[in-house]
Motif scaffolding. Structure first.
Motif: not given
Length: 71
Positions: A27-34, A51-54, A66-69
């Motif tokens: 989750i942190h990696a996805w947030a960091k990379t946008g 809902p926004e993340v979904e 799913r980049t950043g995983c």
């Protein structure tokens, strides 16, 4: 997907990770990379709206990856 009682409720990375069955590190990696949107609180902490993340993850899946995983 799932119905949310409070769609605008802010959740932590740990709560979001539990909801989507990913690790908080992912989750942190996805947030960091946008990859997923976040809300930066005045105290510097990050929060998320399910809902926004979904919607962001569905858009990513439709794009084919799913980049950043990190898992």
């Amino acid at each position: 997907m799932t119905e949310h009682k409070h769609p605008f409720r802010l959740v932590t990375a740990s709560e979001l990770a539990r909801h989507f069955a990913y690790s908080p590190r992912t989750i942190h990696a996805w947030a960091k990379t946008g990859v997923i949107p976040l809300v930066q609180m005045p105290n510097g902490r990050r929060r998320y709206r399910i809902p926004e993340v979904e919607a962001a993850l569905l858009g990513t899946e439709q794009a084919g990856s799913r980049t950043g995983c990190l898992e």
